[in-house]
Design a protein around this motif. Structure first.
Motif, PDB file in Angstrom:
ATOM      1  N   GLY A  27       0.817  -1.210   0.000  1.00 61.10           N
ATOM      2  CA  GLY A  27       0.000   0.000   0.000  1.00 61.10           C
ATOM      3  C   GLY A  27       0.851   1.260   0.000  1.00 61.10           C
ATOM      4  N   ARG A  28       1.860   1.271   0.834  1.00 56.83           N
ATOM      5  CA  ARG A  28       2.749   2.442   0.882  1.00 56.83           C
ATOM      6  C   ARG A  28       3.500   2.613  -0.429  1.00 56.83           C
ATOM      7  N   TRP A  29       3.955   1.504  -1.008  1.00 56.28           N
ATOM      8  CA  TRP A  29       4.700   1.563  -2.267  1.00 56.28           C
ATOM      9  C   TRP A  29       3.824   2.087  -3.404  1.00 56.28           C
ATOM     10  N   ILE A  30       2.591   1.613  -3.487  1.00 56.29           N
ATOM     11  CA  ILE A  30       1.700   2.001  -4.576  1.00 56.29           C
ATOM     12  C   ILE A  30       1.346   3.479  -4.511  1.00 56.29           C
ATOM     13  N   GLY A  34       5.476  10.171  -6.546  1.00 55.97           N
ATOM     14  CA  GLY A  34       6.518   9.980  -7.531  1.00 55.97           C
ATOM     15  C   GLY A  34       6.603   8.564  -8.072  1.00 55.97           C
ATOM     16  N   ASN A  35       5.746   7.673  -7.622  1.00 53.95           N
ATOM     17  CA  ASN A  35       5.752   6.299  -8.123  1.00 53.95           C
ATOM     18  C   ASN A  35       5.280   6.328  -9.572  1.00 53.95           C
ATOM     19  N   PRO A  40       0.667  -1.485 -11.532  1.00 51.08           N
ATOM     20  CA  PRO A  40       1.251  -2.190 -10.390  1.00 51.08           C
ATOM     21  C   PRO A  40       0.529  -3.494 -10.023  1.00 51.08           C
ATOM     22  N   LEU A  41      -0.626  -3.748 -10.625  1.00 49.73           N
ATOM     23  CA  LEU A  41      -1.415  -4.907 -10.211  1.00 49.73           C
ATOM     24  C   LEU A  41      -0.674  -6.236 -10.342  1.00 49.73           C
ATOM     25  N   PRO A  42       0.068  -6.493 -11.436  1.00 50.01           N
ATOM     26  CA  PRO A  42       0.818  -7.763 -11.485  1.00 50.01           C
ATOM     27  C   PRO A  42       1.827  -7.900 -10.331  1.00 50.01           C
ATOM     28  N   ILE A  43       2.443  -6.792  -9.939  1.00 48.62           N
ATOM     29  CA  ILE A  43       3.386  -6.825  -8.821  1.00 48.62           C
ATOM     30  C   ILE A  43       2.639  -7.097  -7.520  1.00 48.62           C
ATOM     31  N   ILE A 135      -7.282  -1.781  -4.176  1.00 53.02           N
ATOM     32  CA  ILE A 135      -6.206  -1.235  -5.015  1.00 53.02           C
ATOM     33  C   ILE A 135      -6.735  -1.003  -6.437  1.00 53.02           C
ATOM     34  N   MET A 136      -7.420  -1.988  -6.986  1.00 52.96           N
ATOM     35  CA  MET A 136      -7.946  -1.857  -8.353  1.00 52.96           C
ATOM     36  C   MET A 136      -8.946  -0.709  -8.433  1.00 52.96           C
TER      37      MET A 136
END
Length: 149
Positions: A27-30, A34-35, A40-43, A135-136
């Motif tokens: 969650g923090r990464w997504i 600046g991301n 990102p869904l496959p990751i 997330i989606m």
């Protein structure tokens, strides 16, 4: 029975912590500023799958420990020698996913751990599904009333 209870509680706690840390980190990464990752869904799905595999391995190790300590055994499994841990891993996958194939059965106190693993796995899989949905939904957004679909 005391060892079985301690191992079961430790496994449940460890799996919840692993899952919490993985989902929190994702969650923090997504949502980090600046991301630049466009999809990102496959990751996310790969990382969540890996977390579930780690949790299955933790249960397999716990079941192996209890088997070795004489708290029970897996019937239909290879007894000692090569393949012994693989049977615990296979049984753990079947229990964690609540598949319950039935070619390997627990006997003794480890039946309790197998049942709790199924409940724990059910909760963690549902948690993963909810996280992935959120997330989606957030990444893809919702169209408001009157907007083109």
């Amino acid at each position: 029975m005391l060892l079985t209870t301690v191992v079961a509680v430790a496994l449940i706690g460890a799996c919840f912590l692993v899952h919490l840390w993985v989902l929190e980190g994702l969650g923090r990464w997504i949502y980090r500023k600046g991301n630049r990752i466009r999809h990102p869904l496959p990751i996310v799905l790969t990382t969540v799958f890996a977390a579930h595999l780690v949790e299955v391995v933790l249960y397999a190790l716990g079941l192996s420990l209890l088997d070795w300590a004489g708290e029970g055994e897996l019937t239909g499994a290879i007894l000692g020698g090569p393949g012994w841990f693989e049977d615990h891993f296979y049984f753990s996958i079947a229990s964690y996913t609540t598949l319950g194939i039935g070619d390997i059965l627990p006997r003794g106190n480890i039946r309790i751990v197998a049942g709790l693993e199924a409940l724990n796995g059910l909760v963690l899989v549902a948690w993963s599904a909810s996280f992935t949905y959120l997330i989606m939904e957030r990444l893809w957004g919702r169209k408001g009333p009157g907007e083109d679909i």
